[in-house]
Motif scaffolding. Structure first.
Motif, PDB file in Angstrom:
ATOM      1  N   GLY A  88       2.654  18.880  -8.852  1.00  0.00           N
ATOM      2  CA  GLY A  88       3.941  19.883  -7.550  1.00  0.00           C
ATOM      3  C   GLY A  88       4.231  20.442  -7.954  1.00  0.00           C
ATOM      4  O   GLY A  88       3.470  21.754  -8.339  1.00  0.00           O
ATOM      5  N   ARG A  89       5.605  21.139  -7.243  1.00  0.00           N
ATOM      6  CA  ARG A  89       5.899  22.551  -6.951  1.00  0.00           C
ATOM      7  C   ARG A  89       6.432  23.138  -8.084  1.00  0.00           C
ATOM      8  O   ARG A  89       6.781  22.784  -9.474  1.00  0.00           O
ATOM      9  N   LEU A  90       6.508  24.479  -8.089  1.00  0.00           N
ATOM     10  CA  LEU A  90       7.606  24.999  -9.459  1.00  0.00           C
ATOM     11  C   LEU A  90       8.470  26.047  -8.774  1.00  0.00           C
ATOM     12  O   LEU A  90       8.387  26.784  -7.668  1.00  0.00           O
ATOM     13  N   PHE A  91       9.258  25.929  -9.596  1.00  0.00           N
ATOM     14  CA  PHE A  91      10.796  26.983  -8.779  1.00  0.00           C
ATOM     15  C   PHE A  91      11.141  27.876  -9.987  1.00  0.00           C
ATOM     16  O   PHE A  91      11.108  27.227 -11.112  1.00  0.00           O
ATOM     17  N   GLY A  92      11.355  28.685  -9.477  1.00  0.00           N
ATOM     18  CA  GLY A  92      12.224  29.412  -9.592  1.00  0.00           C
ATOM     19  C   GLY A  92      10.774  31.136 -10.799  1.00  0.00           C
ATOM     20  O   GLY A  92      11.306  31.825 -11.843  1.00  0.00           O
ATOM     21  N   MET A  93       9.929  30.244 -10.650  1.00  0.00           N
ATOM     22  CA  MET A  93       8.734  31.244 -11.740  1.00  0.00           C
ATOM     23  C   MET A  93       7.671  31.843 -10.752  1.00  0.00           C
ATOM     24  O   MET A  93       6.484  32.123 -10.828  1.00  0.00           O
ATOM     25  N   LEU A 132       8.293  12.788  -0.074  1.00  0.00           N
ATOM     26  CA  LEU A 132       7.222  12.545   0.436  1.00  0.00           C
ATOM     27  C   LEU A 132       6.732  13.283   0.974  1.00  0.00           C
ATOM     28  O   LEU A 132       7.384  14.113   2.117  1.00  0.00           O
ATOM     29  N   PRO A 133       4.796  14.091   1.280  1.00  0.00           N
ATOM     30  CA  PRO A 133       4.678  15.183   1.625  1.00  0.00           C
ATOM     31  C   PRO A 133       4.522  14.879   3.558  1.00  0.00           C
ATOM     32  O   PRO A 133       4.317  13.515   3.318  1.00  0.00           O
ATOM     33  N   ALA A 134       4.307  15.700   3.979  1.00  0.00           N
ATOM     34  CA  ALA A 134       3.999  15.578   5.689  1.00  0.00           C
ATOM     35  C   ALA A 134       2.633  14.446   5.598  1.00  0.00           C
ATOM     36  O   ALA A 134       2.742  14.276   6.568  1.00  0.00           O
ATOM     37  N   GLU A 135       2.307  15.113   4.420  1.00  0.00           N
ATOM     38  CA  GLU A 135       0.506  14.064   5.104  1.00  0.00           C
ATOM     39  C   GLU A 135       0.219  12.442   4.721  1.00  0.00           C
ATOM     40  O   GLU A 135      -0.468  12.554   4.455  1.00  0.00           O
ATOM     41  N   PHE A 136       0.913  12.232   4.330  1.00  0.00           N
ATOM     42  CA  PHE A 136       1.185  11.078   3.876  1.00  0.00           C
ATOM     43  C   PHE A 136       0.936   9.873   4.738  1.00  0.00           C
ATOM     44  O   PHE A 136       0.745  10.568   5.826  1.00  0.00           O
ATOM     45  N   PRO A 137      -0.072   9.168   4.267  1.00  0.00           N
ATOM     46  CA  PRO A 137      -0.378   7.798   4.868  1.00  0.00           C
ATOM     47  C   PRO A 137       0.609   7.931   6.953  1.00  0.00           C
ATOM     48  O   PRO A 137       0.140   7.593   7.577  1.00  0.00           O
ATOM     49  N   GLU A 146       1.045  -1.018  -0.206  1.00  0.00           N
ATOM     50  CA  GLU A 146      -0.057   0.117  -0.031  1.00  0.00           C
ATOM     51  C   GLU A 146       0.653   1.096  -0.188  1.00  0.00           C
ATOM     52  O   GLU A 146       0.891   2.579  -0.259  1.00  0.00           O
ATOM     53  N   CYS A 147       2.023   1.462   0.813  1.00  0.00           N
ATOM     54  CA  CYS A 147       3.086   2.524   1.418  1.00  0.00           C
ATOM     55  C   CYS A 147       3.584   2.650  -0.502  1.00  0.00           C
ATOM     56  O   CYS A 147       3.691   3.910  -1.193  1.00  0.00           O
ATOM     57  N   ILE A 148       4.002   1.872  -1.097  1.00  0.00           N
ATOM     58  CA  ILE A 148       5.042   1.850  -1.867  1.00  0.00           C
ATOM     59  C   ILE A 148       3.918   2.190  -3.461  1.00  0.00           C
ATOM     60  O   ILE A 148       4.151   2.755  -4.099  1.00  0.00           O
ATOM     61  N   SER A 149       2.802   1.321  -3.708  1.00  0.00           N
ATOM     62  CA  SER A 149       1.583   2.403  -4.359  1.00  0.00           C
ATOM     63  C   SER A 149       1.402   3.818  -4.319  1.00  0.00           C
ATOM     64  O   SER A 149       1.265   4.217  -5.140  1.00  0.00           O
ATOM     65  N   GLN A 150       0.889   3.789  -2.639  1.00  0.00           N
ATOM     66  CA  GLN A 150       0.894   5.478  -2.912  1.00  0.00           C
ATOM     67  C   GLN A 150       2.223   6.741  -3.510  1.00  0.00           C
ATOM     68  O   GLN A 150       2.328   7.701  -3.454  1.00  0.00           O
ATOM     69  N   VAL A 151       3.463   6.059  -3.301  1.00  0.00           N
ATOM     70  CA  VAL A 151       4.432   6.586  -3.377  1.00  0.00           C
ATOM     71  C   VAL A 151       4.561   6.555  -4.875  1.00  0.00           C
ATOM     72  O   VAL A 151       5.045   7.310  -5.484  1.00  0.00           O
ATOM     73  N   GLN A 152       4.766   5.837  -5.845  1.00  0.00           N
ATOM     74  CA  GLN A 152       4.190   5.525  -7.220  1.00  0.00           C
ATOM     75  C   GLN A 152       3.063   6.289  -7.366  1.00  0.00           C
ATOM     76  O   GLN A 152       3.395   7.419  -8.370  1.00  0.00           O
ATOM     77  N   LYS A 153       2.215   6.695  -6.899  1.00  0.00           N
ATOM     78  CA  LYS A 153       1.218   7.951  -7.362  1.00  0.00           C
ATOM     79  C   LYS A 153       1.393   8.914  -7.313  1.00  0.00           C
ATOM     80  O   LYS A 153       1.247   9.806  -7.691  1.00  0.00           O
ATOM     81  N   ILE A 154       1.795   9.291  -6.162  1.00  0.00           N
ATOM     82  CA  ILE A 154       2.436  10.574  -5.222  1.00  0.00           C
ATOM     83  C   ILE A 154       3.336  11.233  -6.130  1.00  0.00           C
ATOM     84  O   ILE A 154       3.301  12.126  -7.074  1.00  0.00           O
ATOM     85  N   LEU A 155       4.695  10.673  -7.183  1.00  0.00           N
ATOM     86  CA  LEU A 155       5.814  10.630  -7.573  1.00  0.00           C
ATOM     87  C   LEU A 155       5.681  11.045  -8.963  1.00  0.00           C
ATOM     88  O   LEU A 155       5.461  12.117 -10.074  1.00  0.00           O
ATOM     89  N   ARG A 156       4.361   9.842  -9.439  1.00  0.00           N
ATOM     90  CA  ARG A 156       4.142  10.281 -11.473  1.00  0.00           C
ATOM     91  C   ARG A 156       3.506  11.301 -11.417  1.00  0.00           C
ATOM     92  O   ARG A 156       3.632  12.011 -12.292  1.00  0.00           O
ATOM     93  N   PHE A 216       7.546   4.763   7.357  1.00  0.00           N
ATOM     94  CA  PHE A 216       7.447   5.591   5.845  1.00  0.00           C
ATOM     95  C   PHE A 216       8.252   6.043   5.610  1.00  0.00           C
ATOM     96  O   PHE A 216       8.915   6.880   4.606  1.00  0.00           O
ATOM     97  N   ALA A 217       7.495   7.388   5.687  1.00  0.00           N
ATOM     98  CA  ALA A 217       7.122   9.124   5.027  1.00  0.00           C
ATOM     99  C   ALA A 217       9.235   9.158   5.274  1.00  0.00           C
ATOM    100  O   ALA A 217       9.442   9.674   4.580  1.00  0.00           O
ATOM    101  N   GLN A 218       9.099   9.516   6.490  1.00  0.00           N
ATOM    102  CA  GLN A 218      10.722   9.519   7.567  1.00  0.00           C
ATOM    103  C   GLN A 218      11.592   8.756   6.160  1.00  0.00           C
ATOM    104  O   GLN A 218      12.694   9.174   6.911  1.00  0.00           O
ATOM    105  N   LYS A 219      11.142   7.188   6.484  1.00  0.00           N
ATOM    106  CA  LYS A 219      12.009   6.544   6.134  1.00  0.00           C
ATOM    107  C   LYS A 219      13.168   6.965   4.292  1.00  0.00           C
ATOM    108  O   LYS A 219      14.394   7.158   4.452  1.00  0.00           O
ATOM    109  N   TRP A 220      11.441   7.090   4.376  1.00  0.00           N
ATOM    110  CA  TRP A 220      11.792   7.738   2.286  1.00  0.00           C
ATOM    111  C   TRP A 220      12.535   8.846   2.374  1.00  0.00           C
ATOM    112  O   TRP A 220      13.264   8.819   1.645  1.00  0.00           O
ATOM    113  N   ASN A 221      12.380  10.039   2.923  1.00  0.00           N
ATOM    114  CA  ASN A 221      12.473  11.046   3.129  1.00  0.00           C
ATOM    115  C   ASN A 221      14.377  10.927   3.294  1.00  0.00           C
ATOM    116  O   ASN A 221      14.864  11.969   3.229  1.00  0.00           O
ATOM    117  N   ASN A 222      14.339  10.751   4.257  1.00  0.00           N
ATOM    118  CA  ASN A 222      15.776  10.535   5.380  1.00  0.00           C
ATOM    119  C   ASN A 222      16.782   9.567   3.931  1.00  0.00           C
ATOM    120  O   ASN A 222      17.857   9.891   3.423  1.00  0.00           O
TER     121      ASN A 222
END
Length: 464
Positions: free
Chosen positions: A63-68, A264-269, A43-53, A273-279
């Motif tokens: 996603g975010r805009l950078f420099g605009m 991953l965003p702070a609101e990840f379920p 379930e976590c991997i599925s959420q990660v794939q969805k968010i990043l894609r 896992f989000a902390q481990k991924w971001n580290n």
């Protein structure tokens, strides 16, 4: 007398023995726990794939805009005044491919729809110069997107302007302040310039300046000289608002973008896992191998589309059994991302076609990149056959010509000028579109390539 039975050796019958407790198999519990944990991981991997894609898709506003930031405020205010106050306008988003023109517009439209004053009060018409190749096709697409097919019916109009004016009149709800505003988005704007008399652009810009239905026209183009291509009457009706997009960040900012795009965003379920991924993302950004991959990509192309393509390839390796990205994943993604499509074509060629390419390679080395013709290539190939005395390569000239024409079809060889009907094919001047390194790299992975062919390609001098 019968001796008494010895208790030490006596055993009770099987029916009278106490039932022996069977220990519970440890594998059963571990398998159940493993299934539960793997279910959570899946379930976590599925959420990660969805968010990043969603984040890496350039048409998505997730996603975010950078420099605009400044361009975002400018365009948002422009469209807000159209939707809220009924002001008409026109503007051009100008920037190189991959600079974020579509992403900026999608973010602005997303923010606009979230405003309470708008409440879906904006009609959108999206046209693309690659699809709407003339004004009649564009008008049919405008009619379809505004859902006015039934209104138009079988009516016959004298001109394009009358037809467009009828469409806009059908959308009016009284005065200008109560009319529903319309946004026209013209992607690949420079291709609309090549329409006959620029009729579509003239009418759209003319309506955006007149007191009719509130209309805003936004064009997206990578041509810096776009205004020079407009006719005088079209240019006079354009507001001359130009919003430029340039990738002006350095490599430090590029690395920050890399981390933010992968995090991953702070609101990840699953917070753990989000902390481990971001580290893990932070460790990746400090890894020298990863920095080398990103430095190579940054020097080749600074646009974020290339970075997103690289990260999309890397994230496709993330699975339940491989939940975190590694430096090896990014290196493999970089190898796939930088794969040369023309060199890949060489893998599917016959040995004869490979020999012709090697002959062209030697001609480039001998004549310092000067153009050649088929007859020169054929003579070079014949020298190789005579040197090696191989009957297996001794093809007739028409067969060699057929193989040479196949290379022309694949655009691995390009004629210097358009061939005429009277020109002899054997003496048409040509140029090879592969360099020496591409040929040698392709031969290294060519399946079952003959050894003498490889040796011929590796020799620095032609077979004289």
């Amino acid at each position: 007398m019968r001796p008494p039975p010895r208790p030490s050796s006596a055993r009770a019958p099987a029916s009278l023995r106490e039932p022996r407790m069977q220990p519970m198999k440890p594998s059963a519990m571990s398998k159940r726990k493993l299934r539960e944990s793997s279910g959570e991981s899946a379930e976590c991997i599925s959420q990660v794939q969805k968010i990043l894609r969603e984040r890496f898709c350039r048409h998505c506003a997730a996603g975010r805009l950078f420099g605009m930031e400044q361009q975002h405020r400018h365009l948002l205010e422009l469209l807000r005044r159209t939707t809220v106050h009924g002001e008409s306008n026109s503007a051009l988003l100008i920037g190189p491919r991959g600079s974020g023109k579509s992403a900026l517009l999608n973010h602005v439209l997303k923010d606009l729809r979230e405003m309470e004053q708008v409440r879906e009060n904006l009609l959108e018409v999206h046209l693309n110069g690659l699809l709407q190749t003339n004004d009649s096709v564009a008008l049919k697409e405008i009619t379809r997107q505004l859902q006015l097919e039934n209104v138009v019916g079988d009516k016959v109009f004298g001109s394009f302007a009358e037809n467009l004016a009828f469409l806009l009149e059908a959308l009016r709800k009284g005065d200008r302040s109560s009319s529903c505003p319309i946004l026209f988005v013209l992607d690949e704007f420079d291709l609309f310039v090549h329409h006959k008399n620029q009729t579509l652009l003239y009418n759209l810009f003319d309506i955006s300046q007149s007191a009719q239905t509130p209309v805003t026209v936004i064009g997206l183009t990578c041509r810096q000289d776009i205004l020079e291509l407009l006719e005088k009457r079209v240019k006079s009706r354009f507001s001359h608002r130009q919003i430029y997009l340039l990738n002006s960040f350095d490599f430090k900012q590029y690395m920050k973008i890399f981390k933010k795009q992968l995090s991953l965003p702070a609101e990840f379920p699953d917070e753990s896992f989000a902390q481990k991924w971001n580290n893990n993302v932070q460790l990746l950004s400090e890894d020298r191998a990863v920095q080398g991959v990103l430095q190579s990509l940054f020097q080749h192309s600074k646009d974020l589309r290339s970075l997103h393509s690289l990260l999309m390839l890397a994230c496709s390796a993330v699975t339940v059994h491989h939940p975190l990205l590694t430096a090896a994943d990014l290196q493999e993604a970089s190898r796939q991302h930088s794969t040369d499509s023309k060199a890949n074509l060489v893998h599917g060629l016959s040995v004869l076609e490979i020999c012709l390419i090697i002959a062209m390679k030697h001609l480039n080395e001998v004549y310092d990149g000067e153009p050649f013709n088929f007859q020169m290539v054929y003579n070079e190939f014949q020298k190789f056959i005579q040197r090696k005395a191989h009957s297996m390569y001794n093809f007739e000239k028409p067969v060699v010509m057929k193989a040479f024409e196949h290379l022309l079809q694949l655009e691995l060889v390009q004629p210097l000028e358009r061939p005429s009907a009277r020109a002899q094919r054997e003496f048409l001047l040509l140029r090879l579109l592969l360099d020496s390194s591409q040929i040698m790299d392709a031969l290294q992975v060519y399946p079952n390539c003959p050894t003498d062919v490889k040796q011929w390609a590796a020799s620095s001098l032609s077979w004289l």
